[in-house]
Design a protein around this motif. Structure first.
Motif, PDB file in Angstrom:
ATOM      1  N   TYR A   1       0.845  -1.192   0.000  1.00  0.00           N
ATOM      2  CA  TYR A   1       0.000   0.000   0.000  1.00  0.00           C
ATOM      3  C   TYR A   1       0.885   1.248   0.000  1.00  0.00           C
ATOM      4  CZ  TYR A   1      -3.675  -3.156   1.673  1.00  0.00           C
ATOM      5  OH  TYR A   1      -4.568  -4.185   1.819  1.00  0.00           O
ATOM      6  N   CYS A   2       0.522   2.205  -0.818  1.00  0.00           N
ATOM      7  CA  CYS A   2       1.167   3.502  -0.694  1.00  0.00           C
ATOM      8  C   CYS A   2       0.271   4.397   0.154  1.00  0.00           C
ATOM      9  CB  CYS A   2       1.438   4.141  -2.051  1.00  0.00           C
ATOM     10  SG  CYS A   2      -0.026   4.571  -2.999  1.00  0.00           S
ATOM     11  N   ALA A   3       0.915   5.297   0.853  1.00  0.00           N
ATOM     12  CA  ALA A   3       0.210   6.306   1.633  1.00  0.00           C
ATOM     13  C   ALA A   3       0.903   7.636   1.409  1.00  0.00           C
ATOM     14  CB  ALA A   3       0.212   5.952   3.117  1.00  0.00           C
ATOM     15  N   ALA A   4       0.135   8.693   1.443  1.00  0.00           N
ATOM     16  CA  ALA A   4       0.690  10.019   1.215  1.00  0.00           C
ATOM     17  C   ALA A   4       0.170  10.963   2.277  1.00  0.00           C
ATOM     18  CB  ALA A   4       0.326  10.520  -0.177  1.00  0.00           C
ATOM     19  N   ASP A   5       1.076  11.722   2.854  1.00  0.00           N
ATOM     20  CA  ASP A   5       0.718  12.816   3.756  1.00  0.00           C
ATOM     21  C   ASP A   5       0.765  14.092   2.930  1.00  0.00           C
ATOM     22  OD1 ASP A   5       2.578  11.155   6.295  1.00  0.00           O
ATOM     23  OD2 ASP A   5       0.403  11.194   6.022  1.00  0.00           O
ATOM     24  N   VAL A   6      -0.405  14.618   2.641  1.00  0.00           N
ATOM     25  CA  VAL A   6      -0.543  15.673   1.636  1.00  0.00           C
ATOM     26  C   VAL A   6      -0.989  16.978   2.275  1.00  0.00           C
ATOM     27  CG1 VAL A   6      -1.756  16.382  -0.455  1.00  0.00           C
ATOM     28  CG2 VAL A   6      -1.136  13.973  -0.119  1.00  0.00           C
ATOM     29  N   VAL A   7      -0.302  18.039   1.935  1.00  0.00           N
ATOM     30  CA  VAL A   7      -0.780  19.387   2.208  1.00  0.00           C
ATOM     31  C   VAL A   7      -1.297  19.917   0.883  1.00  0.00           C
ATOM     32  CG1 VAL A   7      -0.222  21.702   2.992  1.00  0.00           C
ATOM     33  CG2 VAL A   7       0.912  19.730   4.047  1.00  0.00           C
ATOM     34  N   GLN A   8      -2.571  20.175   0.840  1.00  0.00           N
ATOM     35  CA  GLN A   8      -3.150  20.681  -0.402  1.00  0.00           C
ATOM     36  C   GLN A   8      -2.928  22.180  -0.527  1.00  0.00           C
ATOM     37  OE1 GLN A   8      -7.153  18.310  -0.091  1.00  0.00           O
ATOM     38  NE2 GLN A   8      -6.674  18.616  -2.256  1.00  0.00           N
TER      39      GLN A   8
ATOM     40  N   GLY B   1      -3.397  25.894  -0.512  1.00  0.00           N
ATOM     41  CA  GLY B   1      -4.312  26.710   0.266  1.00  0.00           C
ATOM     42  C   GLY B   1      -4.647  26.145   1.629  1.00  0.00           C
ATOM     43  N   ASP B   2      -4.060  25.011   1.959  1.00  0.00           N
ATOM     44  CA  ASP B   2      -4.313  24.381   3.257  1.00  0.00           C
ATOM     45  C   ASP B   2      -3.064  24.497   4.125  1.00  0.00           C
ATOM     46  OD1 ASP B   2      -6.109  21.276   4.037  1.00  0.00           O
ATOM     47  OD2 ASP B   2      -5.580  23.013   5.266  1.00  0.00           O
ATOM     48  N   TYR B   3      -3.205  24.139   5.403  1.00  0.00           N
ATOM     49  CA  TYR B   3      -2.095  24.287   6.328  1.00  0.00           C
ATOM     50  C   TYR B   3      -1.770  23.001   7.070  1.00  0.00           C
ATOM     51  CZ  TYR B   3      -3.012  29.205   5.519  1.00  0.00           C
ATOM     52  OH  TYR B   3      -3.213  30.419   4.928  1.00  0.00           O
ATOM     53  N   VAL B   4      -2.581  21.981   6.884  1.00  0.00           N
ATOM     54  CA  VAL B   4      -2.356  20.730   7.586  1.00  0.00           C
ATOM     55  C   VAL B   4      -2.202  19.605   6.572  1.00  0.00           C
ATOM     56  CG1 VAL B   4      -3.587  21.456   9.648  1.00  0.00           C
ATOM     57  CG2 VAL B   4      -4.833  20.307   7.817  1.00  0.00           C
ATOM     58  N   ALA B   5      -1.461  18.582   7.014  1.00  0.00           N
ATOM     59  CA  ALA B   5      -1.278  17.405   6.175  1.00  0.00           C
ATOM     60  C   ALA B   5      -2.367  16.384   6.489  1.00  0.00           C
ATOM     61  CB  ALA B   5       0.097  16.793   6.407  1.00  0.00           C
ATOM     62  N   ARG B   6      -2.880  15.798   5.452  1.00  0.00           N
ATOM     63  CA  ARG B   6      -3.870  14.731   5.601  1.00  0.00           C
ATOM     64  C   ARG B   6      -3.341  13.491   4.926  1.00  0.00           C
ATOM     65  NH1 ARG B   6      -6.723  19.473   5.252  1.00  0.00           N
ATOM     66  NH2 ARG B   6      -8.377  19.762   6.785  1.00  0.00           N
ATOM     67  N   ARG B   7      -3.685  12.334   5.488  1.00  0.00           N
ATOM     68  CA  ARG B   7      -3.185  11.075   4.946  1.00  0.00           C
ATOM     69  C   ARG B   7      -4.216  10.474   3.991  1.00  0.00           C
ATOM     70  NH1 ARG B   7       0.596   6.563   7.448  1.00  0.00           N
ATOM     71  NH2 ARG B   7       1.990   8.304   6.935  1.00  0.00           N
ATOM     72  N   TYR B   8      -3.688  10.014   2.882  1.00  0.00           N
ATOM     73  CA  TYR B   8      -4.491   9.306   1.895  1.00  0.00           C
ATOM     74  C   TYR B   8      -3.831   7.965   1.595  1.00  0.00           C
ATOM     75  CZ  TYR B   8      -6.550  13.895   1.218  1.00  0.00           C
ATOM     76  OH  TYR B   8      -7.169  15.099   1.425  1.00  0.00           O
ATOM     77  N   TRP B   9      -4.663   7.012   1.155  1.00  0.00           N
ATOM     78  CA  TRP B   9      -4.173   5.653   0.925  1.00  0.00           C
ATOM     79  C   TRP B   9      -4.447   5.205  -0.504  1.00  0.00           C
ATOM     80  CZ3 TRP B   9      -1.484   2.685   4.403  1.00  0.00           C
ATOM     81  CH2 TRP B   9      -1.444   3.151   5.722  1.00  0.00           C
ATOM     82  N   GLY B  10      -3.508   4.430  -1.038  1.00  0.00           N
ATOM     83  CA  GLY B  10      -3.742   3.747  -2.288  1.00  0.00           C
ATOM     84  C   GLY B  10      -4.581   2.506  -2.062  1.00  0.00           C
ATOM     85  N   GLN B  11      -4.944   1.863  -3.174  1.00  0.00           N
ATOM     86  CA  GLN B  11      -5.867   0.735  -3.098  1.00  0.00           C
ATOM     87  C   GLN B  11      -5.172  -0.575  -2.766  1.00  0.00           C
ATOM     88  OE1 GLN B  11      -4.641   1.984  -5.875  1.00  0.00           O
ATOM     89  NE2 GLN B  11      -4.541   0.446  -7.521  1.00  0.00           N
ATOM     90  N   GLY B  12      -3.853  -0.582  -2.811  1.00  0.00           N
ATOM     91  CA  GLY B  12      -3.102  -1.805  -2.538  1.00  0.00           C
ATOM     92  C   GLY B  12      -2.851  -2.594  -3.804  1.00  0.00           C
ATOM     93  N   THR B  13      -1.696  -3.231  -3.859  1.00  0.00           N
ATOM     94  CA  THR B  13      -1.353  -4.073  -5.003  1.00  0.00           C
ATOM     95  C   THR B  13      -0.623  -5.313  -4.496  1.00  0.00           C
ATOM     96  OG1 THR B  13      -0.328  -4.085  -7.212  1.00  0.00           O
ATOM     97  CG2 THR B  13       0.861  -2.917  -5.478  1.00  0.00           C
TER      98      THR B  13
END
Length: 120
Positions: free
Chosen positions: A93-100, A102-114
């Motif tokens: 699984y990949c995961a990303a801590d993303v600051v979009q 215009g935003d100020y905080v990082a949010r975690r998103y996940w891939g679907q898995g392979t």
């Protein structure tokens, strides 16, 4: 909203190689990446990380065999897996801590898995 799409994986023989990719879409200011894996009956394990600045970390069991890298222009992370062993068999699984933007905080998103399967 950010979406992660994984590709790569499959079946390899012991000693072989595979490359995983994970691409993020959305309005992204910065992103740090993590690869995890989960083998049947085991807990999810952190495999490798790469920060927005390019610093990397590897779990001991993959050091010298796996390489994490990133393409910032494509918002994509790669996991090059060489000298594969049967014990590398897992769902990755990949995961990303993303600051979009215009935003100020990082949010975690996940891939679907392979699935990665290494035969002996």
């Amino acid at each position: 909203q950010v979406q992660l799409v994984e590709s790569g994986g499959g079946l390899a023989q012991a000693g072989g190689s595979l490359r995983l990719s994970c691409a993020a879409s959305g309005s992204i200011f910065s992103i740090s990446w993590v690869w995890y894996r989960q083998a049947p009956g085991k807990q999810r394990e952190l495999v490798a990380t790469i920060t927005s600045g390019g610093s990397t970390y590897y779990v001991d069991s993959v050091k010298g065999r796996f390489t994490i890298s990133r393409d910032n222009a494509k918002n994509t992370v790669y996991l090059q897996m060489n000298s594969l062993k049967p014990e590398d068999t897992a769902v990755y699984y990949c995961a990303a801590d993303v600051v979009q933007s215009g935003d100020y905080v990082a949010r975690r998103y996940w891939g679907q898995g392979t699935q990665v399967t290494v035969s002996s």
